[in-house]
Design a protein around this motif. Structure first.
Motif, PDB file in Angstrom:
ATOM      1  N   MET A   1       1.621   4.449   7.323  1.00 36.08           N
ATOM      2  CA  MET A   1       1.181   5.924   7.920  1.00 36.08           C
ATOM      3  C   MET A   1       2.295   6.214   8.852  1.00 36.08           C
ATOM      4  O   MET A   1       2.613   7.335   8.751  1.00 36.08           O
ATOM      5  CB  MET A   1      -0.183   5.380   8.876  1.00 36.08           C
ATOM      6  CG  MET A   1      -0.871   6.667   9.316  1.00 36.08           C
ATOM      7  SD  MET A   1      -0.368   7.364  10.903  1.00 36.08           S
ATOM      8  CE  MET A   1      -0.549   5.988  11.922  1.00 36.08           C
TER       9      MET A   1
ATOM     10  N   ALA B   1      -0.608  -1.147   6.656  1.00 36.01           N
ATOM     11  CA  ALA B   1      -0.965   0.276   6.548  1.00 36.01           C
ATOM     12  C   ALA B   1      -0.561   1.264   7.441  1.00 36.01           C
ATOM     13  O   ALA B   1      -0.280   2.492   7.401  1.00 36.01           O
ATOM     14  CB  ALA B   1      -2.293   0.602   5.897  1.00 36.01           C
ATOM     15  N   TRP B   2      -0.550   0.487   8.803  1.00 41.27           N
ATOM     16  CA  TRP B   2      -0.326   1.430   9.954  1.00 41.27           C
ATOM     17  C   TRP B   2       1.197   1.873   9.946  1.00 41.27           C
ATOM     18  O   TRP B   2       1.574   2.870  10.432  1.00 41.27           O
ATOM     19  CB  TRP B   2      -0.681   0.644  11.310  1.00 41.27           C
ATOM     20  CG  TRP B   2      -2.162   0.408  11.660  1.00 41.27           C
ATOM     21  CD1 TRP B   2      -2.990  -0.152  11.092  1.00 41.27           C
ATOM     22  CD2 TRP B   2      -2.756   1.726  12.140  1.00 41.27           C
ATOM     23  NE1 TRP B   2      -4.159   0.224  11.490  1.00 41.27           N
ATOM     24  CE2 TRP B   2      -4.379   1.249  12.473  1.00 41.27           C
ATOM     25  CE3 TRP B   2      -2.333   2.642  13.112  1.00 41.27           C
ATOM     26  CZ2 TRP B   2      -5.256   2.102  13.188  1.00 41.27           C
ATOM     27  CZ3 TRP B   2      -3.276   3.531  13.597  1.00 41.27           C
ATOM     28  CH2 TRP B   2      -4.586   3.149  13.791  1.00 41.27           C
TER      29      TRP B   2
ATOM     30  N   PHE C   1       0.843  -1.126  -0.043  1.00 41.83           N
ATOM     31  CA  PHE C   1      -0.023  -0.040   0.045  1.00 41.83           C
ATOM     32  C   PHE C   1       0.903   1.245  -0.118  1.00 41.83           C
ATOM     33  O   PHE C   1       1.907   1.228   0.740  1.00 41.83           O
ATOM     34  CB  PHE C   1      -0.911  -0.136   1.189  1.00 41.83           C
ATOM     35  CG  PHE C   1      -1.950  -0.862   1.307  1.00 41.83           C
ATOM     36  CD1 PHE C   1      -2.884  -1.233   0.313  1.00 41.83           C
ATOM     37  CD2 PHE C   1      -2.186  -1.957   2.489  1.00 41.83           C
ATOM     38  CE1 PHE C   1      -3.630  -2.022   0.479  1.00 41.83           C
ATOM     39  CE2 PHE C   1      -3.117  -2.330   2.565  1.00 41.83           C
ATOM     40  CZ  PHE C   1      -3.920  -2.892   1.467  1.00 41.83           C
TER      41      PHE C   1
ATOM     42  N   SER D   1      -8.121  -2.918   7.430  1.00 44.09           N
ATOM     43  CA  SER D   1      -7.373  -2.377   8.378  1.00 44.09           C
ATOM     44  C   SER D   1      -6.849  -0.923   7.989  1.00 44.09           C
ATOM     45  O   SER D   1      -6.944   0.158   8.851  1.00 44.09           O
ATOM     46  CB  SER D   1      -6.097  -3.178   8.867  1.00 44.09           C
ATOM     47  OG  SER D   1      -5.456  -2.686  10.042  1.00 44.09           O
ATOM     48  N   ALA D   2      -6.414  -0.940   6.740  1.00 49.91           N
ATOM     49  CA  ALA D   2      -6.118   0.071   6.100  1.00 49.91           C
ATOM     50  C   ALA D   2      -7.142   1.267   6.211  1.00 49.91           C
ATOM     51  O   ALA D   2      -7.029   2.628   6.468  1.00 49.91           O
ATOM     52  CB  ALA D   2      -5.462   0.300   4.792  1.00 49.91           C
ATOM     53  N   SER D   3      -8.205   0.919   5.729  1.00 52.73           N
ATOM     54  CA  SER D   3      -9.606   1.687   5.721  1.00 52.73           C
ATOM     55  C   SER D   3     -10.156   2.294   6.940  1.00 52.73           C
ATOM     56  O   SER D   3     -10.154   3.426   7.237  1.00 52.73           O
ATOM     57  CB  SER D   3     -10.601   0.783   5.085  1.00 52.73           C
ATOM     58  OG  SER D   3     -11.868   1.502   5.228  1.00 52.73           O
TER      59      SER D   3
ATOM     60  N   SER E   1      -5.797  -6.642   5.440  1.00 52.79           N
ATOM     61  CA  SER E   1      -5.059  -5.694   5.353  1.00 52.79           C
ATOM     62  C   SER E   1      -5.797  -4.228   4.775  1.00 52.79           C
ATOM     63  O   SER E   1      -5.512  -3.101   5.000  1.00 52.79           O
ATOM     64  CB  SER E   1      -3.645  -5.971   4.137  1.00 52.79           C
ATOM     65  OG  SER E   1      -3.979  -6.141   3.124  1.00 52.79           O
ATOM     66  N   THR E   2      -6.794  -4.668   3.774  1.00 52.10           N
ATOM     67  CA  THR E   2      -7.424  -3.429   3.364  1.00 52.10           C
ATOM     68  C   THR E   2      -8.486  -2.981   4.169  1.00 52.10           C
ATOM     69  O   THR E   2      -8.426  -1.702   4.324  1.00 52.10           O
ATOM     70  CB  THR E   2      -8.171  -3.959   1.931  1.00 52.10           C
ATOM     71  OG1 THR E   2      -7.264  -4.430   1.084  1.00 52.10           O
ATOM     72  CG2 THR E   2      -9.102  -2.609   1.260  1.00 52.10           C
TER      73      THR E   2
ATOM     74  N   VAL F   1       0.509   4.863   1.349  1.00 50.79           N
ATOM     75  CA  VAL F   1      -0.299   5.556   2.290  1.00 50.79           C
ATOM     76  C   VAL F   1       0.040   7.302   2.050  1.00 50.79           C
ATOM     77  O   VAL F   1       1.153   7.588   2.092  1.00 50.79           O
ATOM     78  CB  VAL F   1      -0.198   5.459   3.743  1.00 50.79           C
ATOM     79  CG1 VAL F   1      -0.930   6.402   4.789  1.00 50.79           C
ATOM     80  CG2 VAL F   1      -0.774   4.072   3.970  1.00 50.79           C
TER      81      VAL F   1
ATOM     82  N   PHE G   1      -5.270   5.773   0.878  1.00 53.35           N
ATOM     83  CA  PHE G   1      -4.204   4.921   0.581  1.00 53.35           C
ATOM     84  C   PHE G   1      -4.880   4.458  -0.595  1.00 53.35           C
ATOM     85  O   PHE G   1      -5.819   4.457  -1.208  1.00 53.35           O
ATOM     86  CB  PHE G   1      -4.153   3.912   1.615  1.00 53.35           C
ATOM     87  CG  PHE G   1      -5.230   2.813   1.645  1.00 53.35           C
ATOM     88  CD1 PHE G   1      -6.506   3.204   2.007  1.00 53.35           C
ATOM     89  CD2 PHE G   1      -5.314   1.495   1.292  1.00 53.35           C
ATOM     90  CE1 PHE G   1      -7.635   2.471   2.339  1.00 53.35           C
ATOM     91  CE2 PHE G   1      -6.265   0.732   1.373  1.00 53.35           C
ATOM     92  CZ  PHE G   1      -7.620   1.235   1.731  1.00 53.35           C
TER      93      PHE G   1
ATOM     94  N   THR H   1      -7.631   5.019   8.274  1.00 55.39           N
ATOM     95  CA  THR H   1      -7.857   6.457   7.696  1.00 55.39           C
ATOM     96  C   THR H   1      -8.824   7.022   8.439  1.00 55.39           C
ATOM     97  O   THR H   1      -8.760   8.145   8.749  1.00 55.39           O
ATOM     98  CB  THR H   1      -8.134   6.242   6.297  1.00 55.39           C
ATOM     99  OG1 THR H   1      -9.268   5.741   5.936  1.00 55.39           O
ATOM    100  CG2 THR H   1      -6.994   5.782   5.253  1.00 55.39           C
TER     101      THR H   1
END
Ligand code: FES
Length: 157
Positions: free
Chosen positions: A142, A138-139, A44, A71-73, A68-69, A46, A60, A76
């Motif tokens: 970020m 994604a964290w 990803f 958790s990324a969502s 993972s998607t 970010v 992202f 954000t």
């Protein structure tokens, strides 16, 4: 009760996995970092719009599994509007929730009840160590972007 909660958590994860929020590239982002899961190659990017120490926008793009998607969502939604310090607290708290037993988790700063509840939804991956990298992907990106880095080092995962 526990089954109801688990079902609710699964619904939330499925919803965010299928309809990720903030899956875009903001025009005015001024920080960006890549996160790559070394286990599968999913990655990803970010994007942060950081102004006066506050995350005004976060989004992202990339390719990842449902966890993972999702958790990324959720990430954000959680860090938007937060200060850099608050976002770091959320990251550290979430990382502990995913990787450490309850009695080993540190106090990284105040996290409001609503945010903690949302972090708990994703932290169920603790039971499945191989999925921790998915949930934190994604964290890490970020957090790297917050620190002005362009990628999250894979040995952090
Ligand atoms: Fe690749 Fe989850 S399997 S990020």
């Amino acid at each position: 009760m526990m089954d109801d909660l688990r079902e609710l958590y699964q619904e939330v994860i499925l919803d965010h996995g299928k309809n990720p929020r903030n899956f875009r590239h903001p025009d005015d982002s001024n920080r960006q970092a890549k996160g790559e899961n070394p286990m599968c190659g999913d990655r990803f990017m970010v994007y942060l719009t950081l102004k006066d120490g506050v995350i005004e926008d976060v989004a992202f793009q990339g390719r990842g599994c449902a966890i993972s998607t999702a958790s990324a969502s959720m990430m954000t939604e959680l860090v938007r509007g937060k200060t850099a310090a608050e976002a770091e607290t959320l990251f550290a708290t979430f990382h502990d929730l995913c990787t450490k037993d309850d009695d080993e988790q540190g106090d990284h700063g105040p996290v409001d009840e609503d945010s903690r509840e949302k972090l708990m939804v994703m932290s169920g991956v603790r039971q499945f160590p191989v999925r921790v990298k998915c949930a934190t992907l994604a964290w890490h990106a970020m957090n790297a972007a917050l620190h002005g880095q362009d990628s999250a080092s894979s040995d952090q995962f």
